[in-house]
Design a protein around this motif. Sequence first.
Motif, short mmCIF file in Angstrom:
data_model
loop_
_atom_site.label_atom_id
_atom_site.label_comp_id
_atom_site.label_asym_id
_atom_site.label_seq_id
_atom_site.Cartn_x
_atom_site.Cartn_y
_atom_site.Cartn_z
N ALA A 26 12.66 7.90 0.06
CA ALA A 26 11.21 8.05 -0.08
C ALA A 26 10.84 9.47 -0.50
CB ALA A 26 10.53 7.69 1.23
N SER B 48 11.92 10.04 -4.12
CA SER B 48 10.98 9.42 -5.05
C SER B 48 9.77 10.32 -5.28
CB SER B 48 10.54 8.06 -4.52
OG SER B 48 9.57 7.47 -5.36
N GLN C 294 8.62 12.45 -8.71
CA GLN C 294 7.25 12.33 -9.22
C GLN C 294 6.65 13.71 -9.49
OE1 GLN C 294 4.64 10.01 -6.64
NE2 GLN C 294 2.92 11.31 -7.18
N ALA D 152 1.57 8.86 0.51
CA ALA D 152 2.35 8.14 -0.50
C ALA D 152 3.81 8.03 -0.06
CB ALA D 152 2.26 8.86 -1.83
N LYS D 153 4.34 9.11 0.51
CA LYS D 153 5.72 9.07 1.01
C LYS D 153 5.84 8.03 2.11
CE LYS D 153 9.19 10.11 3.92
NZ LYS D 153 9.35 9.77 5.35
N ASP E 19 4.04 5.38 2.68
CA ASP E 19 3.93 4.03 2.14
C ASP E 19 5.28 3.56 1.58
OD1 ASP E 19 1.26 3.92 2.79
OD2 ASP E 19 0.54 4.35 0.77
N ARG E 20 5.94 4.46 0.85
CA ARG E 20 7.25 4.13 0.28
C ARG E 20 8.27 3.92 1.39
NH1 ARG E 20 10.47 1.47 -2.81
NH2 ARG E 20 12.32 2.57 -3.52
N TYR E 21 8.23 4.78 2.40
CA TYR E 21 9.16 4.70 3.52
C TYR E 21 9.00 3.38 4.28
CZ TYR E 21 11.22 6.00 8.08
OH TYR E 21 11.95 6.04 9.24
N ALA F 165 7.78 0.61 3.18
CA ALA F 165 8.24 -0.49 2.34
C ALA F 165 9.75 -0.65 2.45
CB ALA F 165 7.83 -0.25 0.89
#
Length: 214
Positions: free
Chosen positions: A24, A27, A31, A75-76, A78-80, A82
């Motif tokens: 995460a 990613s 970005q 944002a981090k 949310d990715r984590y 997921a």
Amino acid sequence: MEIKGVIFDLDGVLCSTDRFHFAAWQSLAQQLSIPFTEADNRRMRGVSRMESLGILLEKADRAFSPAERASLASAKNDRYRALLAGLSPADLSEDTKQALATLRAMGLKLAVGSSSRNARFILDRLGLADFFDAVADGTEIARSKPDPEVFLLAARKLALPPARCLVVEDASAGISAAVAGGFAAAGISTAKDDERAVFHLANLSDLAALLARG
């Protein structure tokens, strides 16, 4: 030392979500065109999300406003989360399962003390949502480790004084928090050789035997 309760850090002690954190953060770093390494990820172990973001942004070529930082941290996460959705009881090692069952059979009170705001979600995915007597996590504290707040909260929920609780930690920041709060600490993984720990664990199954000796 009469131990009546054991407070576990979550990530790195009961399970490992380090690979998800790394993916995460990596990613997000890509970005932002910021280099991010395993060594950077290790520096984030045991500290809060915003402090971890600060570590990542040390290599940025510009400053970020508080609002931008909040957005990046979100944002981090949310990715984590997921990625965490892929966790299951199968990710809980047999050693951990046996250690928890043995400690429970010894009559000890058991708690989780984690700075993560995702602790309950992780416990649910691992099938441990209803196992512990208490859970204290990042949603309930103002100060993350090395401040002892999360462990003090866990001890209060167990109705035990810090002197009767053992904290199990894999990070230096967590050992610092335990010591600052008046807890005995057991070090495991990267904290195994920390001189401040009273127990040095190769794995969690060592813990029951050590506590049984008194």
